[in-house]
Enzyme design. Structure first.
Site, PDB file in Angstrom:
ATOM      1  N   ARG A  61       0.819  -1.226   0.000  1.00 30.65           N
ATOM      2  CA  ARG A  61       0.000   0.000   0.000  1.00 30.65           C
ATOM      3  C   ARG A  61       0.848   1.269   0.000  1.00 30.65           C
ATOM      4  O   ARG A  61       0.475   2.270  -0.586  1.00 30.65           O
ATOM      5  CB  ARG A  61      -0.860   0.042   1.261  1.00 30.65           C
ATOM      6  CG  ARG A  61      -2.124  -0.743   1.116  1.00 30.65           C
ATOM      7  CD  ARG A  61      -3.024  -0.595   2.320  1.00 30.65           C
ATOM      8  NE  ARG A  61      -4.240  -1.324   2.034  1.00 30.65           N
ATOM      9  CZ  ARG A  61      -5.254  -0.831   1.335  1.00 30.65           C
ATOM     10  NH1 ARG A  61      -5.230   0.404   0.895  1.00 30.65           N
ATOM     11  NH2 ARG A  61      -6.319  -1.564   1.079  1.00 30.65           N
ATOM     12  N   GLU A 224      10.194 -21.730  21.934  1.00 31.02           N
ATOM     13  CA  GLU A 224      10.947 -20.587  21.381  1.00 31.02           C
ATOM     14  C   GLU A 224      11.300 -19.647  22.528  1.00 31.02           C
ATOM     15  O   GLU A 224      10.449 -19.340  23.365  1.00 31.02           O
ATOM     16  CB  GLU A 224      10.113 -19.839  20.349  1.00 31.02           C
ATOM     17  CG  GLU A 224       9.819 -20.657  19.109  1.00 31.02           C
ATOM     18  CD  GLU A 224       9.150 -19.822  18.034  1.00 31.02           C
ATOM     19  OE1 GLU A 224       9.849 -19.374  17.116  1.00 31.02           O
ATOM     20  OE2 GLU A 224       7.936 -19.598  18.125  1.00 31.02           O
ATOM     21  N   ASP A 243      -0.592 -20.251  14.432  1.00 24.12           N
ATOM     22  CA  ASP A 243       0.722 -19.862  13.897  1.00 24.12           C
ATOM     23  C   ASP A 243       1.660 -21.067  13.795  1.00 24.12           C
ATOM     24  O   ASP A 243       2.398 -21.209  12.817  1.00 24.12           O
ATOM     25  CB  ASP A 243       1.334 -18.798  14.829  1.00 24.12           C
ATOM     26  CG  ASP A 243       2.671 -18.264  14.329  1.00 24.12           C
ATOM     27  OD1 ASP A 243       2.842 -18.170  13.093  1.00 24.12           O
ATOM     28  OD2 ASP A 243       3.546 -17.936  15.158  1.00 24.12           O
ATOM     29  N   HIS A 248       3.208 -25.832  11.330  1.00 22.13           N
ATOM     30  CA  HIS A 248       4.516 -26.484  11.412  1.00 22.13           C
ATOM     31  C   HIS A 248       4.517 -27.797  12.201  1.00 22.13           C
ATOM     32  O   HIS A 248       5.073 -28.799  11.761  1.00 22.13           O
ATOM     33  CB  HIS A 248       5.536 -25.541  12.056  1.00 22.13           C
ATOM     34  CG  HIS A 248       5.634 -24.199  11.393  1.00 22.13           C
ATOM     35  ND1 HIS A 248       5.511 -24.020  10.033  1.00 22.13           N
ATOM     36  CD2 HIS A 248       5.847 -22.966  11.905  1.00 22.13           C
ATOM     37  CE1 HIS A 248       5.660 -22.736   9.757  1.00 22.13           C
ATOM     38  NE2 HIS A 248       5.855 -22.083  10.869  1.00 22.13           N
ATOM     39  N   LYS A 334       5.995 -19.058  23.008  1.00 19.44           N
ATOM     40  CA  LYS A 334       6.931 -17.927  22.958  1.00 19.44           C
ATOM     41  C   LYS A 334       7.439 -17.627  24.368  1.00 19.44           C
ATOM     42  O   LYS A 334       6.763 -17.934  25.353  1.00 19.44           O
ATOM     43  CB  LYS A 334       6.224 -16.680  22.427  1.00 19.44           C
ATOM     44  CG  LYS A 334       5.632 -16.833  21.037  1.00 19.44           C
ATOM     45  CD  LYS A 334       6.673 -16.677  19.960  1.00 19.44           C
ATOM     46  CE  LYS A 334       6.044 -16.683  18.582  1.00 19.44           C
ATOM     47  NZ  LYS A 334       6.998 -17.062  17.548  1.00 19.44           N
TER      48      LYS A 334
HETATM   49  C1  BG6 Z   1       6.962 -18.740  11.768  1.00 22.45           C
HETATM   50  C2  BG6 Z   1       6.078 -18.231  12.867  1.00 22.45           C
HETATM   51  O1  BG6 Z   1       6.190 -19.364  10.776  1.00 22.45           O
HETATM   52  O2  BG6 Z   1       7.887 -19.677  12.299  1.00 22.45           O
HETATM   53  C3  BG6 Z   1       6.915 -17.607  13.965  1.00 22.45           C
HETATM   54  O3  BG6 Z   1       5.171 -17.266  12.337  1.00 22.45           O
HETATM   55  C4  BG6 Z   1       7.979 -18.568  14.454  1.00 22.45           C
HETATM   56  O4  BG6 Z   1       6.087 -17.197  15.046  1.00 22.45           O
HETATM   57  C5  BG6 Z   1       8.767 -19.122  13.259  1.00 22.45           C
HETATM   58  O5  BG6 Z   1       8.858 -17.901  15.330  1.00 22.45           O
HETATM   59  C6  BG6 Z   1       9.739 -20.212  13.680  1.00 22.45           C
HETATM   60  O6  BG6 Z   1      10.489 -20.564  12.574  1.00 22.45           O
HETATM   61  P1  BG6 Z   1      12.064 -20.767  12.650  1.00 22.45           P
HETATM   62  O7  BG6 Z   1      12.449 -21.238  11.300  1.00 22.45           O
HETATM   63  O8  BG6 Z   1      12.640 -19.442  13.009  1.00 22.45           O
HETATM   64  O9  BG6 Z   1      12.226 -21.792  13.733  1.00 22.45           O
END
Ligand code: BG6
Length: 486
Positions: A61, A224, A243, A248, A334
């Site tokens: 944008r 994380e 997320d 994942h 997190k």
């Molecule tokens: C992303 C998420 O897809 O993957 C993040 O949106 C996360 O929240 C990240 O931190 C983790 O990926 P990687 O490759 O940094 O372990």
């Protein structure tokens, strides 16, 4: 007798240079572009794996004051003195304003750039925008004629529940055939996740024991240490479950759980992954813990009464002959104590205690295959072995595999690998619409009625309730708690 082989198995080719093309990055000024996409493209460029001639058009944008400067910052180079390689890369960059309502200038800029570089490959369009904005952007790509003949890369989460995922898939299919859509889940592009396929299917030793007769549980643990790091806009709409888990972690689960494919190609792997997702038992809020770290609500852009979860631990089950009765424990969050991506496969104990000793009381860890899905992929089989010296005392020991040391070769970062795959039309590591819908269907009960949100201190391992989810000896992480391991 000749060894049985799979018919028509394509031989792995060395990485090749893709055809000339334009790359359009929506979200080019965002966090993902800065951390992963632009560095990934630059890395491919340095390795000679970008097209001979290409143009990167950032779009959004609002035009940044200095797009090239922004890219230089992301790549950590001096924009005015970044060297010859940087100058050639910088010459391919431009920015054109567009929005879901108006993409006319962008469409024109793409056609002009394609003529200038003699494009002979499909334009790559990367849609790194918040999930709610994605459907209108796709409609714009259809209206303006940008979509036909493009390879469209979409970022997870694909929709925010089953209904929106179906609607999004329908919108995508109005403008493009499924073969032109690349749904990216970058965990599938991580070297060690692919190595899990190699360990399972290039060796004869694992498959005979890879089932409920020998495996008692599986843990997929992705704590994380980082917090939401200024991504409140995205995170408040998404949360840890959408997320990380529906994406994942469940993709890793599929790689652990899938049946041996007839060959390693996109169709065969896709079939097997889909079967796993269709066999996932609908998730149960009674076997899930949602947490939020203390201080999350004080972050900029987060609502004072936010109910968004920053931590999830849950038990998943797969209703197949191979996995019936085997719990898969998933955990991610997190602001936790450590950043790890660890898969732990726990095996049944020996049927007799021929060495005597106390009966296992649950505090002793069983034999475990532990896979570290890190940039430096490692795997270890943890067993009991004899402690050297007199007598027959046992202690924990491990067979280890250190891929980095064994091959003395660096892997590709996931995004670089996947961007290259899109440009060469390799769909092996991408997910598809049926998989996404099956995943949301299994996840829906937790979206409709999530478990109560529990708070947890930063730097901890999440709420206490998550410890109770896994019977003794509990989560493998943190390993500092494991007796005998230094
Ligand atoms: C992303 C998420 O897809 O993957 C993040 O949106 C996360 O929240 C990240 O931190 C983790 O990926 P990687 O490759 O940094 O372990």
């Amino acid at each position: 007798m000749p060894e049985p082989t799979c018919a028509d198995r394509p031989q792995e080719q060395p990485a090749r240079r893709p055809a000339n093309r334009v790359l359009v990055l929506f979200g080019a000024t965002g966090d993902l572009a800065a951390r992963k996409l632009l560095p990934g493209l630059f890395r491919l460029f340095q390795l000679g794996l970008m097209p001979e001639r290409f143009a990167i058009i950032g779009s959004g944008r609002h035009a940044p004051d200095d797009f090239t400067g922004l890219v230089a910052k992301a790549l950590d180079v001096d924009p005015d003195d970044g060297g010859e390689e940087w100058e050639r890369f910088a010459a391919t960059l431009s920015f054109v304003v567009s929005s879901a309502e108006d993409g006319a200038d962008l469409a024109e800029a793409i056609i002009r750039a394609e003529a200038e570089i003699d494009a002979d490959g499909d334009r790559l369009v990367y849609l790194s925008v918040p999930p709610k904005a994605a459907p209108d952007m796709v409609a714009m790509l259809g209206r303006t004629g940008i979509a036909p003949g493009c390879a469209l890369v979409v970022e997870k989460p694909f929709g925010h529940d089953l209904a929106s995922a179906k609607a999004f898939n329908a919108t995508l299919h109005e403008v493009l055939p499924e073969e032109a859509i690349y749904r990216i889940d970058h965990f599938l592009g991580k070297e060690p996740v692919q190595n899990l396929l190699a360990l399972r299917f290039a060796n004869g030793i694992f498959e005979p024991i890879w089932n409920r007769d020998h495996i008692t549980s599986v843990q997929i643990d992705v704590p994380e240490a980082l917090d939401i790091e200024g991504r409140a806009g995205f995170y408040e709409q998404t949360g840890a479950f959408r997320d990380m888990v529906v994406t994942h972690l469940l993709q890793i689960l599929a790689v652990v759980a899938l049946e041996p494919p007839s060959r390693i190609d996109p169709e065969a792997l896709h079939r097997e992954r889909t079967k796993v997702f269709e066999s996932l038992v609908r998730l149960d809020a009674g076997r899930a813990v949602f947490g939020q770290y203390d201080g999350y609500r004080d972050s900029d852009g987060v609502a004072d009464d936010s109910q968004v979860e920053t931590f999830v631990a849950l038990e998943a089950r797969i209703d197949t002959w191979r996995w019936a009765g085997v719990p898969f424990y998933l955990r991610t969050g997190k602001a936790l104590a450590e950043g790890r991506r660890t898969v732990t496969i726990a095996f049944r104990p020996a049927p007799l205690r021929v060495f005597g000793g106390a009966a296992p009381d649950g505090s002793t860890r069983p034999s475990e295959l532990v896979l570290e899905l890190s940039d430096d992929p490692r795997a270890a089989i943890h067993v009991q072995a004899k402690v050297p010296g007199p007598g027959l005392r046992l202690g924990p020991a491990a067979f280890t595999l250190d891929v980095g040391a064994d091959f003395r070769q660096d892997g590709f970062e996931a995004y670089a690998r996947l961007l290259h795959d899109v440009m060469t039309g390799d769909r092996l590591l991408f997910t598809r619409s049926e998989q996404i819908e099956a995943l949301w269907a299994a996840a829906q009960p937790l979206l409709d009625a999530p478990p109560p949100l529990v708070s947890y201190p930063r730097g901890s391992w999440g709420p206490q309730e998550a410890q109770a989810l896994v019977p003794a000896p509990g989560w493998r992480l943190p390993e500092a708690d494991i007796a005998g391991l230094s």
